[in-house]
Design an enzyme around this catalytic site. Structure first.
Site, PDB file in Angstrom:
ATOM      1  CD  GLN A 130     -62.317   9.816  24.033  1.00  0.00           C
ATOM      2  OE1 GLN A 130     -62.771   8.947  24.762  1.00  0.00           O
ATOM      3  NE2 GLN A 130     -61.865   9.554  22.841  1.00  0.00           N
ATOM      4  N   GLY A 131     -64.001  14.525  25.267  1.00  0.00           N
ATOM      5  CA  GLY A 131     -65.170  15.144  24.636  1.00  0.00           C
ATOM      6  C   GLY A 131     -65.108  15.031  23.126  1.00  0.00           C
ATOM      7  CB  SER A 133     -69.634  11.083  21.150  1.00  0.00           C
ATOM      8  OG  SER A 133     -68.750  10.020  20.989  1.00  0.00           O
ATOM      9  CD  GLU A 247     -61.308   5.000  23.277  1.00  0.00           C
ATOM     10  OE1 GLU A 247     -61.284   5.705  22.264  1.00  0.00           O
ATOM     11  OE2 GLU A 247     -62.243   5.008  24.086  1.00  0.00           O
ATOM     12  CG  ASN A 364     -67.552  -4.349  17.480  1.00  0.00           C
ATOM     13  OD1 ASN A 364     -66.854  -3.507  18.064  1.00  0.00           O
ATOM     14  ND2 ASN A 364     -67.733  -5.558  17.948  1.00  0.00           N
ATOM     15  CD  GLU A 365     -72.174  -2.192  13.770  1.00  0.00           C
ATOM     16  OE1 GLU A 365     -71.708  -1.363  14.576  1.00  0.00           O
ATOM     17  OE2 GLU A 365     -72.884  -3.160  14.137  1.00  0.00           O
TER      18      GLU A 365
HETATM   19  C1  FAD Z   1     -69.697   2.984  27.632  1.00  0.00           C
HETATM   20  C2  FAD Z   1     -69.457   4.082  26.637  1.00  0.00           C
HETATM   21  C3  FAD Z   1     -68.559   5.077  26.940  1.00  0.00           C
HETATM   22  C4  FAD Z   1     -68.328   6.115  26.036  1.00  0.00           C
HETATM   23  N1  FAD Z   1     -67.459   7.111  26.400  1.00  0.00           N
HETATM   24  C5  FAD Z   1     -67.266   8.139  25.564  1.00  0.00           C
HETATM   25  C6  FAD Z   1     -66.413   9.230  25.948  1.00  0.00           C
HETATM   26  O1  FAD Z   1     -65.836   9.237  27.042  1.00  0.00           O
HETATM   27  N2  FAD Z   1     -66.255  10.260  25.104  1.00  0.00           N
HETATM   28  C7  FAD Z   1     -66.872  10.287  23.887  1.00  0.00           C
HETATM   29  O2  FAD Z   1     -66.650  11.250  23.140  1.00  0.00           O
HETATM   30  N3  FAD Z   1     -67.705   9.294  23.483  1.00  0.00           N
HETATM   31  C8  FAD Z   1     -67.912   8.221  24.287  1.00  0.00           C
HETATM   32  N4  FAD Z   1     -68.770   7.203  23.916  1.00  0.00           N
HETATM   33  C9  FAD Z   1     -69.513   7.334  22.652  1.00  0.00           C
HETATM   34  C10 FAD Z   1     -69.092   6.414  21.552  1.00  0.00           C
HETATM   35  O3  FAD Z   1     -67.830   6.779  21.048  1.00  0.00           O
HETATM   36  C11 FAD Z   1     -70.190   6.480  20.473  1.00  0.00           C
HETATM   37  O4  FAD Z   1     -71.377   5.951  21.054  1.00  0.00           O
HETATM   38  C12 FAD Z   1     -69.833   5.713  19.230  1.00  0.00           C
HETATM   39  O5  FAD Z   1     -68.780   6.339  18.548  1.00  0.00           O
HETATM   40  C13 FAD Z   1     -71.039   5.577  18.275  1.00  0.00           C
HETATM   41  O6  FAD Z   1     -71.641   6.799  18.016  1.00  0.00           O
HETATM   42  P1  FAD Z   1     -73.218   6.994  18.178  1.00  0.00           P
HETATM   43  O7  FAD Z   1     -73.623   6.500  19.525  1.00  0.00           O
HETATM   44  O8  FAD Z   1     -73.536   8.398  17.823  1.00  0.00           O
HETATM   45  O9  FAD Z   1     -73.883   6.008  17.108  1.00  0.00           O
HETATM   46  P2  FAD Z   1     -74.062   6.278  15.562  1.00  0.00           P
HETATM   47  O10 FAD Z   1     -72.799   6.804  14.992  1.00  0.00           O
HETATM   48  O11 FAD Z   1     -75.306   7.064  15.349  1.00  0.00           O
HETATM   49  O12 FAD Z   1     -74.267   4.811  15.011  1.00  0.00           O
HETATM   50  C14 FAD Z   1     -75.523   4.112  15.105  1.00  0.00           C
HETATM   51  C15 FAD Z   1     -75.343   2.757  14.425  1.00  0.00           C
HETATM   52  O13 FAD Z   1     -75.052   2.935  13.016  1.00  0.00           O
HETATM   53  C16 FAD Z   1     -73.839   2.281  12.682  1.00  0.00           C
HETATM   54  N5  FAD Z   1     -73.098   3.065  11.686  1.00  0.00           N
HETATM   55  C17 FAD Z   1     -72.887   4.404  11.706  1.00  0.00           C
HETATM   56  N6  FAD Z   1     -72.116   4.772  10.661  1.00  0.00           N
HETATM   57  C18 FAD Z   1     -71.822   3.636   9.971  1.00  0.00           C
HETATM   58  C19 FAD Z   1     -71.043   3.351   8.792  1.00  0.00           C
HETATM   59  N7  FAD Z   1     -70.409   4.311   8.134  1.00  0.00           N
HETATM   60  N8  FAD Z   1     -70.953   2.047   8.396  1.00  0.00           N
HETATM   61  C20 FAD Z   1     -71.582   1.049   9.070  1.00  0.00           C
HETATM   62  N9  FAD Z   1     -72.335   1.271  10.196  1.00  0.00           N
HETATM   63  C21 FAD Z   1     -72.453   2.536  10.638  1.00  0.00           C
HETATM   64  C22 FAD Z   1     -73.058   2.202  13.987  1.00  0.00           C
HETATM   65  O14 FAD Z   1     -72.123   1.155  13.959  1.00  0.00           O
HETATM   66  C23 FAD Z   1     -74.169   1.964  15.011  1.00  0.00           C
HETATM   67  O15 FAD Z   1     -74.522   0.602  15.034  1.00  0.00           O
HETATM   68  C24 FAD Z   1     -69.016   6.155  24.795  1.00  0.00           C
HETATM   69  C25 FAD Z   1     -69.918   5.136  24.466  1.00  0.00           C
HETATM   70  C26 FAD Z   1     -70.157   4.113  25.377  1.00  0.00           C
HETATM   71  C27 FAD Z   1     -71.167   3.042  25.010  1.00  0.00           C
END
Ligand code: FAD
Length: 380
Positions: A130-131, A133, A247, A364-365
């Site tokens: 799944q692409g 992020s 999901e 979770n946020e």
């Molecule tokens: C085990 C695992 C598997 C994954 N597999 C996939 C996959 O197959 N394909 C894919 O596309 N992605 C995948 N992901 C990525 C995942 O979807 C992202 O890590 C997630 O959506 C958070 O994005 P980020 O890491 O860029 O954090 P950020 O968005 O940068 O967030 C950083 C922190 O800020 C908080 N934050 C950000 N915006 C807000 C807001 N508006 N209000 C309150 N808090 C906020 C977040 O909650 C977090 O604590 C995977 C992640 C993990 C850990």
């Protein structure tokens, strides 16, 4: 909510248990602590297990028969998932395909797309990733920059994805890319992109639990056929939201069931005679959390069988599950360190793995934001 299983359910459960146990024995698979892909031997056995279960008619139990599924209810699927979890399987191997891509294809795919992709996904012959992020677009997915433009009979795609589970093994990517000139979520499209081509480079990312479950993926003028669009061009947000809702609900079922199993394991293993009242209270809390989650999941399954959306209940149970799971494994590590429970190494590994659960499928946020807006009617 129906809480008692019928005789038919129990017959079905027994058949599922036998099929799972026989298949596991046949491919030499035994439960391991790997939550993700595991090592090479583990991966091969898991793939073989999914293949065998498909051959025996147990994969895609609630998908239509015409696409290789079982044509059964979500309730029956949940019984199979309970049995899979009992055996130690917390996901199917081709988990993105079964948990996200398949349901989205069933809802938005053309007949040709369903015919082409669903059966090989169930048979574990084609692995999906799944692409979504990107390095600067995680929670704020609508700001993603990977762009796809039409070039003759094809789409030409450039950009970068990250945290792509199974990216290094995938045959296809369920890709969200910018296609229109409209800003944010209005100009996005879901494309079904073949991964084996020169325009795509994949690198694995090593995790703190030692596994390499996910990847970075670069698209440099990568190609996809014009008919690789799922749903409408520039209408990818609707497809994405539906995939994410799924999901957070049924896709997590086996993992949620794992929490029940782990809770029982800890409760049975604890040295109750030497545990103080605080420990006993924490264990009782853990038991209540697992039981409540089981009831929430059953409620969601019944909603799905009635054709009702799971909606915000999926967001709420994702938060409750991930936080209960982290709390339980933290407690288990503390108890094991204090000599009050066995399995220190396994619990540490489990706890590391649990940390990811409050991040993936939307942090979770973000879930709390959705719950406060959609269920509690609070302002943005
Ligand atoms: C085990 C695992 C598997 C994954 N597999 C996939 C996959 O197959 N394909 C894919 O596309 N992605 C995948 N992901 C990525 C995942 O979807 C992202 O890590 C997630 O959506 C958070 O994005 P980020 O890491 O860029 O954090 P950020 O968005 O940068 O967030 C950083 C922190 O800020 C908080 N934050 C950000 N915006 C807000 C807001 N508006 N209000 C309150 N808090 C906020 C977040 O909650 C977090 O604590 C995977 C992640 C993990 C850990």
């Amino acid at each position: 909510m129906t809480e008692v299983y019928t005789i038919e359910d129990q017959r079905f459960r027994l058949a599922a248990r036998i099929a799972l146990e026989e298949s596991a024995l046949e491919v030499g698979w035994t439960a391991s602590t790997a939550l993700g892909n595991g090592d090479e031997v583990e991966r091969e056995r898991r793939r073989m297990l999914d293949r065998l279960l498909f051959a025996k008619g147990w994969m895609g139990l609630a998908w239509p028969v015409q696409y290789g599924g079982g044509g059964r209810s979500q309730r029956e699927y949940a019984i199979l998932a309970e049995e899979a979890s009992r055996l130690g399987l917390s996901t199917w191997y081709n988990r993105i395909a079964l948990g996200i891509v398949g349901p989205a294809l069933l809802m938005f795919g053309s007949e040709a797309q369903k015919e082409r992709f669903l059966r090989p996904a169930l048979a574990c012959d084609e692995i999906w990733c799944q692409g979504f992020s990107e390095p600067n677009a995680g929670s704020d997915l609508a700001s993603l920059r990977t762009r796809a433009v039409v070039d003759g009979h094809e789409w030409r795609i450039s950009g970068q994805k990250i945290w792509t589970t199974l990216g290094n093994e995938a045959d296809y990517c369920f890709l969200l890319a910018r296609t229109g000139s409209q800003p944010r979520h209005r100009g996005l499209t879901v494309l079904l992109v073949p991964m084996h081509q020169t325009g795509i480079e994949v690198r694995t990312i090593k995790q703190m639990n030692g596994e390499e479950e996910f990847c970075e993926v670069w698209f440099d003028e990568a190609r996809a056929p014009r008919d690789a669009v799922l749903g409408e061009i520039d209408g990818g947000w609707t497809v994405t939201m539906s995939a994410l809702t799924y999901e957070r609900s049924l896709y997590l079922l086996q993992r949620q069931l794992r929490l029940r199993r782990l809770t029982d394991e800890l409760i049975e293993g604890v040295d109750w005679l030497n545990a103080d009242d605080a420990v006993k209270d924490a264990l009782i809390d853990a038991d209540i959390a697992s039981t409540s989650l089981g009831l929430c999941m059953r409620d969601q399954i019944e909603r799905l069988d009635r054709g009702e959306p799971v909606g915000v209940y999926g967001n709420a149970s994702k938060v409750y599950w991930s936080e209960s799971y982290q709390k339980l494994t933290r407690l288990a590590v503390d108890l094991a360190m204090a000599g009050l429970a066995p399995g220190r190494e396994a619990w540490v590994k489990e706890h590391y793995s649990s940390l990811a659960t409050s991040i993936y499928a939307g942090t979770n946020e973000i879930q709390r934001n959705i719950i406060s807006e959609q269920a509690l009617g609070m302002p943005r």
